[in-house]
Design a protein around this motif. Structure first.
Motif, PDB file in Angstrom:
ATOM      1  N   PHE A   1       5.881 -17.616  15.410  1.00 46.87           N
ATOM      2  CA  PHE A   1       5.381 -16.269  15.180  1.00 46.87           C
ATOM      3  C   PHE A   1       5.783 -15.834  13.777  1.00 46.87           C
ATOM      4  O   PHE A   1       6.777 -16.322  13.226  1.00 46.87           O
ATOM      5  N   LEU A   2       5.036 -14.882  13.230  1.00 47.13           N
ATOM      6  CA  LEU A   2       5.413 -14.231  11.976  1.00 47.13           C
ATOM      7  C   LEU A   2       5.607 -12.758  12.264  1.00 47.13           C
ATOM      8  O   LEU A   2       4.729 -12.116  12.863  1.00 47.13           O
ATOM      9  N   ARG A   3       6.766 -12.242  11.877  1.00 50.06           N
ATOM     10  CA  ARG A   3       7.070 -10.825  12.113  1.00 50.06           C
ATOM     11  C   ARG A   3       7.243 -10.109  10.786  1.00 50.06           C
ATOM     12  O   ARG A   3       7.896 -10.618   9.868  1.00 50.06           O
ATOM     13  N   ILE A   4       6.661  -8.908  10.699  1.00 45.89           N
ATOM     14  CA  ILE A   4       6.795  -8.079   9.507  1.00 45.89           C
ATOM     15  C   ILE A   4       7.130  -6.661   9.947  1.00 45.89           C
ATOM     16  O   ILE A   4       6.450  -6.086  10.805  1.00 45.89           O
ATOM     17  N   ASN A   5       8.189  -6.098   9.392  1.00 44.19           N
ATOM     18  CA  ASN A   5       8.571  -4.710   9.624  1.00 44.19           C
ATOM     19  C   ASN A   5       8.479  -3.957   8.300  1.00 44.19           C
ATOM     20  O   ASN A   5       8.799  -4.505   7.245  1.00 44.19           O
ATOM     21  N   GLY A   6       8.048  -2.707   8.385  1.00 48.98           N
ATOM     22  CA  GLY A   6       7.925  -1.963   7.143  1.00 48.98           C
ATOM     23  C   GLY A   6       7.514  -0.527   7.374  1.00 48.98           C
ATOM     24  O   GLY A   6       7.703   0.035   8.467  1.00 48.98           O
ATOM     25  N   HIS A   7       6.956   0.067   6.344  1.00 44.97           N
ATOM     26  CA  HIS A   7       6.446   1.433   6.382  1.00 44.97           C
ATOM     27  C   HIS A   7       4.979   1.402   5.942  1.00 44.97           C
ATOM     28  O   HIS A   7       4.612   0.612   5.069  1.00 44.97           O
ATOM     29  N   ALA A   8       4.178   2.239   6.575  1.00 46.87           N
ATOM     30  CA  ALA A   8       2.743   2.154   6.322  1.00 46.87           C
ATOM     31  C   ALA A   8       2.120   3.539   6.138  1.00 46.87           C
ATOM     32  O   ALA A   8       2.682   4.553   6.543  1.00 46.87           O
ATOM     33  N   ARG A   9       0.939   3.533   5.541  1.00 43.51           N
ATOM     34  CA  ARG A   9       0.148   4.756   5.369  1.00 43.51           C
ATOM     35  C   ARG A   9      -1.320   4.398   5.530  1.00 43.51           C
ATOM     36  O   ARG A   9      -1.734   3.257   5.321  1.00 43.51           O
ATOM     37  N   VAL A  10      -2.108   5.392   5.887  1.00 47.04           N
ATOM     38  CA  VAL A  10      -3.552   5.215   6.003  1.00 47.04           C
ATOM     39  C   VAL A  10      -4.189   5.536   4.654  1.00 47.04           C
ATOM     40  O   VAL A  10      -3.827   6.505   3.990  1.00 47.04           O
ATOM     41  N   SER A  11      -5.126   4.694   4.240  1.00 42.02           N
ATOM     42  CA  SER A  11      -5.805   4.876   2.963  1.00 42.02           C
ATOM     43  C   SER A  11      -7.317   4.882   3.162  1.00 42.02           C
ATOM     44  O   SER A  11      -7.848   4.132   3.977  1.00 42.02           O
ATOM     45  N   VAL A  12      -7.991   5.733   2.405  1.00 43.50           N
ATOM     46  CA  VAL A  12      -9.458   5.741   2.363  1.00 43.50           C
ATOM     47  C   VAL A  12      -9.927   5.505   0.930  1.00 43.50           C
ATOM     48  O   VAL A  12     -11.039   5.878   0.565  1.00 43.50           O
ATOM     49  N   ALA A  13      -9.076   4.869   0.130  1.00 44.99           N
ATOM     50  CA  ALA A  13      -9.433   4.572  -1.261  1.00 44.99           C
ATOM     51  C   ALA A  13     -10.650   3.647  -1.285  1.00 44.99           C
ATOM     52  O   ALA A  13     -10.646   2.578  -0.665  1.00 44.99           O
ATOM     53  N   ALA A  14     -11.674   4.060  -1.998  1.00 43.83           N
ATOM     54  CA  ALA A  14     -12.947   3.329  -1.996  1.00 43.83           C
ATOM     55  C   ALA A  14     -12.787   1.891  -2.474  1.00 43.83           C
ATOM     56  O   ALA A  14     -13.384   0.965  -1.907  1.00 43.83           O
ATOM     57  N   GLU A  15     -11.976   1.678  -3.498  1.00 46.96           N
ATOM     58  CA  GLU A  15     -11.800   0.329  -4.037  1.00 46.96           C
ATOM     59  C   GLU A  15     -11.154  -0.591  -3.004  1.00 46.96           C
ATOM     60  O   GLU A  15     -11.573  -1.744  -2.841  1.00 46.96           O
ATOM     61  N   LEU A  16     -10.160  -0.087  -2.281  1.00 41.89           N
ATOM     62  CA  LEU A  16      -9.502  -0.897  -1.256  1.00 41.89           C
ATOM     63  C   LEU A  16     -10.458  -1.184  -0.105  1.00 41.89           C
ATOM     64  O   LEU A  16     -10.523  -2.315   0.392  1.00 41.89           O
ATOM     65  N   LEU A  17     -11.207  -0.184   0.325  1.00 43.09           N
ATOM     66  CA  LEU A  17     -12.144  -0.390   1.425  1.00 43.09           C
ATOM     67  C   LEU A  17     -13.201  -1.421   1.067  1.00 43.09           C
ATOM     68  O   LEU A  17     -13.607  -2.221   1.912  1.00 43.09           O
ATOM     69  N   GLN A  18     -13.636  -1.429  -0.170  1.00 47.61           N
ATOM     70  CA  GLN A  18     -14.593  -2.437  -0.610  1.00 47.61           C
ATOM     71  C   GLN A  18     -13.976  -3.835  -0.571  1.00 47.61           C
ATOM     72  O   GLN A  18     -14.627  -4.809  -0.204  1.00 47.61           O
ATOM     73  N   GLU A  19     -12.707  -3.919  -0.938  1.00 45.81           N
ATOM     74  CA  GLU A  19     -12.024  -5.218  -0.925  1.00 45.81           C
ATOM     75  C   GLU A  19     -11.871  -5.753   0.494  1.00 45.81           C
ATOM     76  O   GLU A  19     -11.860  -6.966   0.708  1.00 45.81           O
ATOM     77  N   LEU A  20     -11.785  -4.855   1.485  1.00 43.86           N
ATOM     78  CA  LEU A  20     -11.560  -5.244   2.864  1.00 43.86           C
ATOM     79  C   LEU A  20     -12.843  -5.342   3.677  1.00 43.86           C
ATOM     80  O   LEU A  20     -12.790  -5.635   4.876  1.00 43.86           O
ATOM     81  N   ARG A  21     -13.978  -5.144   3.070  1.00 47.87           N
ATOM     82  CA  ARG A  21     -15.238  -5.192   3.813  1.00 47.87           C
ATOM     83  C   ARG A  21     -15.485  -6.594   4.348  1.00 47.87           C
ATOM     84  O   ARG A  21     -15.020  -7.591   3.787  1.00 47.87           O
ATOM     85  N   GLU A  22     -16.205  -6.657   5.450  1.00 46.12           N
ATOM     86  CA  GLU A  22     -16.562  -7.934   6.074  1.00 46.12           C
ATOM     87  C   GLU A  22     -18.079  -8.001   6.157  1.00 46.12           C
ATOM     88  O   GLU A  22     -18.709  -7.218   6.872  1.00 46.12           O
ATOM     89  N   GLY A  23     -18.651  -8.926   5.390  1.00 47.29           N
ATOM     90  CA  GLY A  23     -20.096  -8.980   5.293  1.00 47.29           C
ATOM     91  C   GLY A  23     -20.614  -7.719   4.644  1.00 47.29           C
ATOM     92  O   GLY A  23     -20.149  -7.326   3.561  1.00 47.29           O
ATOM     93  N   GLU A  24     -21.539  -7.045   5.304  1.00 44.56           N
ATOM     94  CA  GLU A  24     -22.091  -5.793   4.782  1.00 44.56           C
ATOM     95  C   GLU A  24     -21.390  -4.577   5.365  1.00 44.56           C
ATOM     96  O   GLU A  24     -21.788  -3.442   5.083  1.00 44.56           O
ATOM     97  N   LYS A  25     -20.364  -4.788   6.163  1.00 42.02           N
ATOM     98  CA  LYS A  25     -19.672  -3.684   6.825  1.00 42.02           C
ATOM     99  C   LYS A  25     -18.438  -3.261   6.035  1.00 42.02           C
ATOM    100  O   LYS A  25     -17.599  -4.088   5.678  1.00 42.02           O
ATOM    101  N   THR A  26     -18.353  -1.969   5.757  1.00 47.12           N
ATOM    102  CA  THR A  26     -17.209  -1.402   5.048  1.00 47.12           C
ATOM    103  C   THR A  26     -16.432  -0.507   6.007  1.00 47.12           C
ATOM    104  O   THR A  26     -17.021   0.341   6.678  1.00 47.12           O
ATOM    105  N   PRO A  27     -15.110  -0.676   6.121  1.00 48.69           N
ATOM    106  CA  PRO A  27     -14.334   0.150   7.057  1.00 48.69           C
ATOM    107  C   PRO A  27     -14.254   1.598   6.608  1.00 48.69           C
ATOM    108  O   PRO A  27     -14.399   1.911   5.420  1.00 48.69           O
ATOM    109  N   LYS A  28     -14.001   2.481   7.558  1.00 47.56           N
ATOM    110  CA  LYS A  28     -13.808   3.891   7.252  1.00 47.56           C
ATOM    111  C   LYS A  28     -12.424   4.150   6.671  1.00 47.56           C
ATOM    112  O   LYS A  28     -12.237   5.090   5.892  1.00 47.56           O
TER     113      LYS A  28
END
Length: 217
Positions: free
Chosen positions: A111-138
């Motif tokens: 297994f791989l375990r990662i602990n940390g701190h997180a935040r929600v982002s709606v930055a357009a550049e990041l969302l474009q980087e994470l898109r799958e096919g023609e689908k872009t996340p909210k």
């Protein structure tokens, strides 16, 4: 009655368990190295744990290999794709930024375990980087790593998790359609579900269609 508290539970645990070896301790890092990156490039699934005012939550996340993107040695990001719309993890992060990630690798005994701190982002550049096919996340979740480590696969072997014979027999378990009808009965009473059994096949078919085909909204 089960005793849930003792005067010094930490001392009892230390007496029960030997300390982790120096080799194990030295493999717990505060940043990613190439070993971690190689596994993350193959990762298809992990469980995400968060905490909020109502308590703790753990939920599954999955995607094609590499769906968890390494932004730098201390930062990861992954897209949020449609689920049940409870969005508990993201709501929790508004109150408590702590997260834990547990990656499973089908067929592998690690297994791989990662602990940390997180935040929600709606930055357009990041969302474009994470898109799958023609689908872009909210939205996306960005994780700042505090601790990363590999965990042994003894639990996998105790469960015989990857063995075909370990798969549960579906005929011995209620279907999703049966459970949905049953939950409706709990809310509205048995009278409201008279004739509901006729629609169970439809509920099952709808579920199969949704979880296998309606993956990105």
């Amino acid at each position: 009655m089960l005793q849930t508290q003792t005067p010094n539970p930490q001392a009892e645990l230390d007496g029960l368990y030997a300390p982790p070896s120096e080799r194990i301790q030295s493999a717990v890092l505060e940043h990613l190295v190439d070993f971690h990156r190689q596994y993350l490039r193959q990762a298809r699934f992990f469980c995400l744990a968060t905490a909020g005012p109502a308590g703790l939550d753990a939920s599954p996340r999955g995607g094609p290999p590499g769906f968890v993107r390494v932004l730098d040695d201390r930062t990861l990001a992954f897209a949020d794709w449609p689920g049940n719309n409870r969005i508990e993890s993201m709501r929790n992060l508004q109150h408590d930024e702590r997260v834990a990630m547990l990656f499973l690798f089908p067929g592998l005994e690690v297994f791989l375990r990662i602990n940390g701190h997180a935040r929600v982002s709606v930055a357009a550049e990041l969302l474009q980087e994470l898109r799958e096919g023609e689908k872009t996340p909210k939205a996306a979740t960005v994780v700042r790593i505090d601790e990363v480590l590999f965990h042994c696969g003894k639990a996998v072997n105790r469960a015989r998790l990857w063995e075909p014979a370990a798969q549960p027999q579906r005929c011995g378990l209620p279907s999703v359609g049966q459970m949905l009808a049953g939950f409706a009965a709990l809310q509205t009473g048995p009278a409201a579900t008279h004739g509901e059994s006729a629609s169970i096949d439809e509920l099952d078919a709808h579920y199969v269609q949704a979880v296998r085909s309606d993956l990105y909204g």
